[in-house]
Design a protein around this motif. Structure first.
Motif, PDB file in Angstrom:
ATOM      1  N   ALA A 109     -32.106 -43.627 -22.620  1.00  0.00           N
ATOM      2  CA  ALA A 109     -30.765 -43.091 -22.852  1.00  0.00           C
ATOM      3  C   ALA A 109     -30.808 -41.972 -23.887  1.00  0.00           C
ATOM      4  O   ALA A 109     -31.666 -41.922 -24.764  1.00  0.00           O
ATOM      5  CB  ALA A 109     -29.841 -44.206 -23.327  1.00  0.00           C
ATOM      6  N   GLY A 110     -29.845 -41.052 -23.752  1.00  0.00           N
ATOM      7  CA  GLY A 110     -29.691 -39.988 -24.722  1.00  0.00           C
ATOM      8  C   GLY A 110     -30.592 -38.798 -24.504  1.00  0.00           C
ATOM      9  O   GLY A 110     -30.513 -37.824 -25.262  1.00  0.00           O
ATOM     10  N   ASN A 111     -31.431 -38.840 -23.477  1.00  0.00           N
ATOM     11  CA  ASN A 111     -32.368 -37.754 -23.200  1.00  0.00           C
ATOM     12  C   ASN A 111     -32.145 -37.179 -21.813  1.00  0.00           C
ATOM     13  O   ASN A 111     -31.710 -37.884 -20.898  1.00  0.00           O
ATOM     14  CB  ASN A 111     -33.814 -38.235 -23.306  1.00  0.00           C
ATOM     15  CG  ASN A 111     -34.223 -38.540 -24.726  1.00  0.00           C
ATOM     16  OD1 ASN A 111     -33.727 -37.922 -25.678  1.00  0.00           O
ATOM     17  ND2 ASN A 111     -35.128 -39.496 -24.892  1.00  0.00           N
ATOM     18  N   THR A 112     -32.474 -35.898 -21.659  1.00  0.00           N
ATOM     19  CA  THR A 112     -32.454 -35.235 -20.357  1.00  0.00           C
ATOM     20  C   THR A 112     -33.874 -34.812 -20.010  1.00  0.00           C
ATOM     21  O   THR A 112     -34.533 -34.128 -20.804  1.00  0.00           O
ATOM     22  CB  THR A 112     -31.535 -34.003 -20.392  1.00  0.00           C
ATOM     23  OG1 THR A 112     -30.191 -34.424 -20.618  1.00  0.00           O
ATOM     24  CG2 THR A 112     -31.611 -33.244 -19.070  1.00  0.00           C
ATOM     25  N   ASP A 139     -31.056 -44.579 -17.633  1.00  0.00           N
ATOM     26  CA  ASP A 139     -30.067 -44.565 -18.715  1.00  0.00           C
ATOM     27  C   ASP A 139     -29.869 -43.157 -19.264  1.00  0.00           C
ATOM     28  O   ASP A 139     -28.799 -42.837 -19.781  1.00  0.00           O
ATOM     29  CB  ASP A 139     -30.503 -45.503 -19.838  1.00  0.00           C
ATOM     30  CG  ASP A 139     -30.364 -46.970 -19.451  1.00  0.00           C
ATOM     31  OD1 ASP A 139     -29.739 -47.256 -18.407  1.00  0.00           O
ATOM     32  OD2 ASP A 139     -30.884 -47.819 -20.195  1.00  0.00           O
ATOM     33  N   GLY A 140     -30.895 -42.316 -19.190  1.00  0.00           N
ATOM     34  CA  GLY A 140     -30.757 -40.909 -19.538  1.00  0.00           C
ATOM     35  C   GLY A 140     -30.369 -40.097 -18.315  1.00  0.00           C
ATOM     36  O   GLY A 140     -29.767 -40.613 -17.369  1.00  0.00           O
ATOM     37  N   THR A 141     -30.708 -38.821 -18.318  1.00  0.00           N
ATOM     38  CA  THR A 141     -30.386 -37.915 -17.210  1.00  0.00           C
ATOM     39  C   THR A 141     -31.672 -37.300 -16.672  1.00  0.00           C
ATOM     40  O   THR A 141     -32.514 -36.830 -17.441  1.00  0.00           O
ATOM     41  CB  THR A 141     -29.446 -36.796 -17.682  1.00  0.00           C
ATOM     42  OG1 THR A 141     -28.178 -37.362 -18.028  1.00  0.00           O
ATOM     43  CG2 THR A 141     -29.233 -35.751 -16.589  1.00  0.00           C
ATOM     44  N   LEU A 142     -31.795 -37.302 -15.339  1.00  0.00           N
ATOM     45  CA  LEU A 142     -32.833 -36.535 -14.658  1.00  0.00           C
ATOM     46  C   LEU A 142     -32.173 -35.277 -14.108  1.00  0.00           C
ATOM     47  O   LEU A 142     -31.142 -35.357 -13.429  1.00  0.00           O
ATOM     48  CB  LEU A 142     -33.458 -37.344 -13.527  1.00  0.00           C
ATOM     49  CG  LEU A 142     -34.193 -38.624 -13.944  1.00  0.00           C
ATOM     50  CD1 LEU A 142     -34.641 -39.406 -12.710  1.00  0.00           C
ATOM     51  CD2 LEU A 142     -35.380 -38.297 -14.836  1.00  0.00           C
TER      52      LEU A 142
END
Length: 489
Positions: A61-64, A83-86
């Motif tokens: 989470a919190g990362n792209t 939980d993060g972004t791809l």
């Protein structure tokens, strides 16, 4: 406790010890750097290769994390927790290929017992998977792409799939694709395509027309143009389907779709399928959709018999949509197919800009198509007259129950079927039932005086519906020439 309980406890402890959480960071993924997209995709592949049954692959989470097209093959019993972004990187010229097409952003192939989930709430600002479609859309409009665009997330020849708590943003083309699958559940999913951006790109390329440009020169044209202000119709779609389903035993529920093409659409399977030989046993419910229809198809004929059967869509709200219910065949001169046992129930279709109900041939034009490759029903039918029907794919046993069409721009719909089936057995549409299908609010009524246009339907009926398609009482077509009718300003 006893021996049996002791063994059971040991099994549970061992099982808990074996199941692992594998962060993609442990395999070399580095967030927030688009230049590392290729190495991040390699890290994803390495994480899945290291996983065993019960493991969780974690996108923190919190990362792209920027990625390129990535394939996962023969995955079984793994949880993919995003939980993060791809986010897809935007350098199209270096994007990897899969044969003669750009590789899909995420593609699972020959997978089983796979869960894609999240423990966080995703949104437009924090999606699960961002396709960054703008560059792809513009290149498609300009016809400068050397290969077919990638789809966002594709499951090919897979079974026992759960996709949940997932936000998909701006796919280059189709968004979520189930391709030859069995036993699938999709829930708590949102698909968002930046429709305003797509319209701006299309307008900039001269590929959008104000709807008043499509309407014949009648006395109330200026009034209608002032009323609609910025209602534009694409001269072709950018094929950003929401959820495409090819397979069997699929449940889609509690989803929201905003896009500029089919919202949710079961597509045909045939006898060459591995997991399914007919797209069947599909339940789609509790949906909010704004796009070009809750659709079936399109279904062209196929020498291995294309089939969509036993589909239910219910509890659907479509606010400011382009189309509502959309059942469509497709051109083809070889083989056969069928659309059968389709049930729509509890729809609220609010201010549709085109047809609230369309049953018949697919309406479509695409950039780069020549006259011979175009679909046989133009997007602007009936303003243009070409709309050939399909005798090789009959449409049978379609029911619409409790359908409210509120303030449609046009007449409520078109039911356009072939005069005979390919086997000569009569009209290609049989057993259509409207039960409490009603139009409310105001409408221009154009171009059929607020009625349905209806051709070549047999053994079909309406109950407590208004208006009633007149071919439900007989098989005569309702006026081949649209009427230019004047509403009250």
């Amino acid at each position: 406790w006893g021996f049996a309980n002791t063994v059971l406890m040991l099994v549970l402890v061992v099982g808990l010890a074996v199941a692992r959480i594998l962060s993609i960071d442990e395999f070399g993924a580095i967030p927030n750097n688009e230049t590392l997209a290729f190495s991040n995709s390699d890290a994803l592949v390495s994480a899945f290769a290291a996983a065993t049954v019960g493991d969780t692959i974690l996108v923190p989470a919190g990362n792209t994390y920027f990625i390129v097209g990535t394939q996962f093959k023969n995955i079984e019993g793994v949880i993919f927790q995003i939980d993060g972004t791809l986010r897809a990187h935007t350098e199209i010229d270096t994007w990897p290929l899969d044969g003669d097409a750009f590789r899909h952003v995420i593609n699972f192939i020959d997978c089983s017992n796979l869960t894609i989930t999240s423990n966080v709430t995703h949104s437009h600002e924090n999606p699960s998977l961002d396709g960054q479609g703008y560059t792809w859309w513009w290149r498609e409009i300009l016809q400068t792409l050397p290969h077919d665009r990638p789809k966002l997330i594709v499951f090919s020849v897979c079974d026992n799939i759960l996709l949940e708590n997932f936000y998909a943003l701006n796919s280059p083309s189709w968004t979520i694709v189930m391709d030859d699958v069995a036993d699938v559940e999709i829930r708590n999913v949102e698909v968002h395509t930046d429709v305003d951006a797509q319209k701006a790109l299309l307008k900039g390329a001269g590929r959008m027309k104000h709807i008043s440009e499509l309407i014949p020169d009648v006395p109330w044209k200026d009034w209608l143009a002032d009323l609609l202000i910025d209602l534009h119709i694409p001269t072709f779609p950018l094929n950003t389907d929401g959820i495409d389903l090819t397979g069997r035993n699929i449940h889609v529920h509690h989803v929201k779709i905003v896009n500029f093409d089919d919202s949710i659409v079961p597509k045909p399977s045939h006898k060459g399928g591995i997991k399914a030989q007919c797209t069947e046993n599909i339940l789609i419910e509790d949906v909010s959709a704004t796009g070009v229809g809750m659709a079936i198809g399109s279904v062209p004929p196929n020498t291995q018999f294309n089939c969509v059967n036993n589909v239910t869509m219910r509890n659907v709200v479509m606010n400011n949509t382009v189309k509502g219910i959309y059942v469509k065949t497709n051109p083809g001169d070889d083989g056969s197919g069928i659309i059968s046992n389709i049930h729509f129930e509890n729809f609220h279709i609010i201010r549709p800009a085109w047809w609230a109900i369309w049953i018949g041939p697919q309406q479509q034009n695409q950039p780069g198509w020549n006259e011979s490759s175009r679909a046989t029903c133009d997007l602007d039918f009936p303003l243009t007259t070409r709309c050939q029907t399909q005798p090789r794919v009959p449409i049978e046993n379609v029911t619409l129950v409790n359908i409210t069409i509120e303030s449609p721009l046009l007449s409520p719909g078109v039911i356009r079927c072939n005069e005979t089936r390919d086997d000569g057995a009569g009209p290609s549409c049989v057993n259509i039932l409207f039960d409490n299908v009603v139009v409310t609010g105001t409408s221009t009524g154009y171009p059929y005086d607020g009625q349905y246009a209806c051709w070549n339907v047999q053994n079909s009926h309406a109950v407590a519906s208004n208006p009633v398609p007149d071919c439900f009482q007989n098989s005569r077509k309702r006026g081949s020439v649209p009427q230019a009718l004047v509403p009250s300003p």
